[in-house]
Motif scaffolding. Structure first.
Motif, PDB file in Angstrom:
ATOM      1  N   ALA A 109       9.277  91.327 -51.767  1.00  0.00           N
ATOM      2  CA  ALA A 109       9.072  89.910 -51.438  1.00  0.00           C
ATOM      3  C   ALA A 109       9.963  89.493 -50.266  1.00  0.00           C
ATOM      4  CB  ALA A 109       9.359  89.036 -52.656  1.00  0.00           C
ATOM      5  N   GLN A 110      11.209  89.932 -50.271  1.00  0.00           N
ATOM      6  CA  GLN A 110      12.111  89.599 -49.161  1.00  0.00           C
ATOM      7  C   GLN A 110      11.632  90.242 -47.867  1.00  0.00           C
ATOM      8  OE1 GLN A 110      15.909  90.925 -50.603  1.00  0.00           O
ATOM      9  NE2 GLN A 110      16.383  88.955 -51.537  1.00  0.00           N
ATOM     10  N   TYR A 111      11.197  91.492 -47.946  1.00  0.00           N
ATOM     11  CA  TYR A 111      10.715  92.186 -46.759  1.00  0.00           C
ATOM     12  C   TYR A 111       9.481  91.487 -46.191  1.00  0.00           C
ATOM     13  CZ  TYR A 111       9.335  95.931 -43.634  1.00  0.00           C
ATOM     14  OH  TYR A 111       8.997  96.647 -42.531  1.00  0.00           O
ATOM     15  N   ALA A 112       8.541  91.103 -47.060  1.00  0.00           N
ATOM     16  CA  ALA A 112       7.320  90.426 -46.600  1.00  0.00           C
ATOM     17  C   ALA A 112       7.656  89.099 -45.938  1.00  0.00           C
ATOM     18  CB  ALA A 112       6.362  90.206 -47.771  1.00  0.00           C
ATOM     19  N   TYR A 113       8.634  88.406 -46.478  1.00  0.00           N
ATOM     20  CA  TYR A 113       9.028  87.116 -45.897  1.00  0.00           C
ATOM     21  C   TYR A 113       9.662  87.311 -44.522  1.00  0.00           C
ATOM     22  CZ  TYR A 113      11.200  82.536 -45.411  1.00  0.00           C
ATOM     23  OH  TYR A 113      11.575  81.307 -44.943  1.00  0.00           O
ATOM     24  N   LEU A 114      10.586  88.257 -44.421  1.00  0.00           N
ATOM     25  CA  LEU A 114      11.303  88.464 -43.161  1.00  0.00           C
ATOM     26  C   LEU A 114      10.452  89.166 -42.103  1.00  0.00           C
ATOM     27  CD1 LEU A 114      14.759  89.527 -44.597  1.00  0.00           C
ATOM     28  CD2 LEU A 114      14.187  87.354 -43.494  1.00  0.00           C
ATOM     29  N   ARG A 115       9.655  90.123 -42.495  1.00  0.00           N
ATOM     30  CA  ARG A 115       8.904  90.932 -41.536  1.00  0.00           C
ATOM     31  C   ARG A 115       7.555  90.317 -41.170  1.00  0.00           C
ATOM     32  NH1 ARG A 115       7.170  93.561 -37.760  1.00  0.00           N
ATOM     33  NH2 ARG A 115       6.768  95.782 -37.770  1.00  0.00           N
ATOM     34  N   TYR A 116       6.854  89.751 -42.171  1.00  0.00           N
ATOM     35  CA  TYR A 116       5.478  89.299 -41.946  1.00  0.00           C
ATOM     36  C   TYR A 116       5.296  87.792 -42.085  1.00  0.00           C
ATOM     37  CZ  TYR A 116       4.740  94.273 -42.699  1.00  0.00           C
ATOM     38  OH  TYR A 116       4.811  95.633 -42.629  1.00  0.00           O
ATOM     39  N   ASN A 117       6.389  87.075 -42.363  1.00  0.00           N
ATOM     40  CA  ASN A 117       6.316  85.623 -42.502  1.00  0.00           C
ATOM     41  C   ASN A 117       5.397  85.221 -43.663  1.00  0.00           C
ATOM     42  OD1 ASN A 117       7.244  83.114 -41.647  1.00  0.00           O
ATOM     43  ND2 ASN A 117       5.456  82.752 -40.368  1.00  0.00           N
ATOM     44  N   ILE A 118       5.483  85.963 -44.760  1.00  0.00           N
ATOM     45  CA  ILE A 118       4.666  85.704 -45.944  1.00  0.00           C
ATOM     46  C   ILE A 118       5.598  85.253 -47.056  1.00  0.00           C
ATOM     47  CG2 ILE A 118       3.224  86.761 -47.720  1.00  0.00           C
ATOM     48  CD1 ILE A 118       2.207  88.663 -45.527  1.00  0.00           C
ATOM     49  N   GLU A 119       5.267  84.112 -47.650  1.00  0.00           N
ATOM     50  CA  GLU A 119       6.114  83.604 -48.722  1.00  0.00           C
ATOM     51  C   GLU A 119       5.437  83.799 -50.071  1.00  0.00           C
ATOM     52  OE1 GLU A 119       6.925  79.431 -48.694  1.00  0.00           O
ATOM     53  OE2 GLU A 119       4.829  78.873 -48.666  1.00  0.00           O
ATOM     54  N   ASN A 120       6.241  83.640 -51.093  1.00  0.00           N
ATOM     55  CA  ASN A 120       5.757  83.708 -52.475  1.00  0.00           C
ATOM     56  C   ASN A 120       5.030  85.016 -52.773  1.00  0.00           C
ATOM     57  OD1 ASN A 120       6.754  81.118 -52.847  1.00  0.00           O
ATOM     58  ND2 ASN A 120       4.811  80.144 -52.378  1.00  0.00           N
ATOM     59  N   LEU A 121       5.511  86.119 -52.238  1.00  0.00           N
ATOM     60  CA  LEU A 121       4.860  87.402 -52.506  1.00  0.00           C
ATOM     61  C   LEU A 121       4.933  87.695 -53.993  1.00  0.00           C
ATOM     62  CD1 LEU A 121       3.548  89.889 -51.064  1.00  0.00           C
ATOM     63  CD2 LEU A 121       5.711  91.017 -51.524  1.00  0.00           C
ATOM     64  N   SER A 122       3.825  88.100 -54.507  1.00  0.00           N
ATOM     65  CA  SER A 122       3.747  88.473 -55.902  1.00  0.00           C
ATOM     66  C   SER A 122       2.897  89.730 -55.990  1.00  0.00           C
ATOM     67  CB  SER A 122       3.111  87.329 -56.693  1.00  0.00           C
ATOM     68  OG  SER A 122       3.215  87.591 -58.063  1.00  0.00           O
ATOM     69  N   GLU A 123       2.885  90.350 -57.154  1.00  0.00           N
ATOM     70  CA  GLU A 123       2.096  91.569 -57.273  1.00  0.00           C
ATOM     71  C   GLU A 123       1.582  91.743 -58.682  1.00  0.00           C
ATOM     72  OE1 GLU A 123       4.987  94.436 -55.983  1.00  0.00           O
ATOM     73  OE2 GLU A 123       5.653  94.828 -58.014  1.00  0.00           O
ATOM     74  N   MET A 124       0.514  92.499 -58.770  1.00  0.00           N
ATOM     75  CA  MET A 124      -0.044  92.908 -60.054  1.00  0.00           C
ATOM     76  C   MET A 124      -0.220  94.423 -59.970  1.00  0.00           C
ATOM     77  SD  MET A 124      -2.713  89.857 -61.056  1.00  0.00           S
ATOM     78  CE  MET A 124      -4.015  90.372 -59.973  1.00  0.00           C
ATOM     79  N   THR A 125       0.114  95.106 -61.045  1.00  0.00           N
ATOM     80  CA  THR A 125      -0.026  96.557 -61.070  1.00  0.00           C
ATOM     81  C   THR A 125      -0.819  96.963 -62.307  1.00  0.00           C
ATOM     82  OG1 THR A 125       2.037  96.879 -62.301  1.00  0.00           O
ATOM     83  CG2 THR A 125       2.185  96.900 -59.890  1.00  0.00           C
ATOM     84  N   TYR A 126      -1.413  98.139 -62.235  1.00  0.00           N
ATOM     85  CA  TYR A 126      -2.123  98.666 -63.399  1.00  0.00           C
ATOM     86  C   TYR A 126      -2.186 100.177 -63.281  1.00  0.00           C
ATOM     87  CZ  TYR A 126      -5.370  98.943 -67.279  1.00  0.00           C
ATOM     88  OH  TYR A 126      -5.938  99.219 -68.486  1.00  0.00           O
ATOM     89  N   ALA A 127      -1.935 100.859 -64.394  1.00  0.00           N
ATOM     90  CA  ALA A 127      -2.061 102.313 -64.458  1.00  0.00           C
ATOM     91  C   ALA A 127      -3.371 102.621 -65.181  1.00  0.00           C
ATOM     92  CB  ALA A 127      -0.878 102.926 -65.195  1.00  0.00           C
ATOM     93  N   VAL A 128      -4.369 103.053 -64.423  1.00  0.00           N
ATOM     94  CA  VAL A 128      -5.682 103.362 -64.995  1.00  0.00           C
ATOM     95  C   VAL A 128      -5.597 104.749 -65.624  1.00  0.00           C
ATOM     96  CG1 VAL A 128      -8.137 103.649 -64.503  1.00  0.00           C
ATOM     97  CG2 VAL A 128      -6.795 101.982 -63.199  1.00  0.00           C
ATOM     98  N   PRO A 129      -5.911 104.864 -66.921  1.00  0.00           N
ATOM     99  CA  PRO A 129      -5.815 106.173 -67.577  1.00  0.00           C
ATOM    100  C   PRO A 129      -6.791 107.181 -66.982  1.00  0.00           C
ATOM    101  CG  PRO A 129      -6.257 104.411 -69.181  1.00  0.00           C
ATOM    102  CD  PRO A 129      -6.354 103.811 -67.822  1.00  0.00           C
ATOM    103  N   SER A 130      -6.425 108.459 -67.077  1.00  0.00           N
ATOM    104  CA  SER A 130      -7.307 109.505 -66.560  1.00  0.00           C
ATOM    105  C   SER A 130      -8.637 109.454 -67.300  1.00  0.00           C
ATOM    106  CB  SER A 130      -6.655 110.880 -66.726  1.00  0.00           C
ATOM    107  OG  SER A 130      -6.428 111.139 -68.098  1.00  0.00           O
TER     108      SER A 130
END
Length: 194
Positions: A109-130
């Motif tokens: 989130a800090q990198y996205a704000y400083l490098r790309y001028n993007i605020e409030n970076l959030s993420e969703m992850t998922y591990a899809v089973p084989s």
């Protein structure tokens, strides 16, 4: 004097974040052709997505925007820098065979704000089973079936980046970073007179 201390502190922080993030690789953005040149860094984070992984990422992007459209929300745009961040995290999860997690999300989130001028970076992850025939549909369906993830997916984001890693353990790790482009004034601040 206080202003000088603030400026120096900001400068040091910017150098620190930049140096910590300098090992980021440049996987092809969703919809772009991959380069055949090898990466200079080593480890799982340097692995570029395969054509299958890119196809899964493009399908996740399409499914998320379809869901947003059904809910009356505007489509989010893909962002090359967020693709890089998401891919690096998916590579990490795939290399370490970790369950879906958000380790390092504050740094991203800090990198996205400083490098790309993007605020409030959030993420969703998922591990899809084989064994999943369609990892993109499986991941998006899991997000849609979770009230908090669905609400999160439908918020007022402008940009997204998607990373996918098909790991040796058979699982497919999907990361979707979501962010909002700054428009001059942070969203948490209401200018006087508006």
């Amino acid at each position: 004097m206080k202003a000088l201390v603030r400026i120096l502190t900001c400068g040091v922080m910017a150098l620190l974040v930049t140096s910590c993030a300098s090992s980021l690789t440049s996987p092809a953005p969703v919809g772009a052709k991959a380069s055949s040149s090898p990466s200079k860094s080593d480890g799982a984070s340097s692995s570029k997505p395969s054509s299958r992984e890119r196809a899964i990422a493009e399908r996740v992007f399409s499914l998320v925007n379809s869901e947003r459209s059904r809910a009356g929300k505007h489509a989010i745009r893909g962002h090359y820098g967020l693709n890089r961040l998401a891919q690096k995290h998916s590579n990490y999860m795939g290399a370490s065979s970790k369950a879906a997690n958000h380790l390092g999300s504050q740094n991203r989130a800090q990198y996205a704000y400083l490098r790309y001028n993007i605020e409030n970076l959030s993420e969703m992850t998922y591990a899809v089973p084989s064994g999943s025939g369609d990892p993109a549909s499986t991941a998006v369906a899991a997000w849609k079936n979770s009230a908090s993830h669905r609400r999160h997916m439908l918020q007022s984001w402008d940009l997204t980046g998607i990373g996918v890693r098909a790991a040796p353990d058979g699982n497919t790790y999907v990361t979707m970073c979501l962010g909002a482009q700054l428009m001059g004034v942070p969203r948490s601040v209401q200018p006087i007179g508006w």
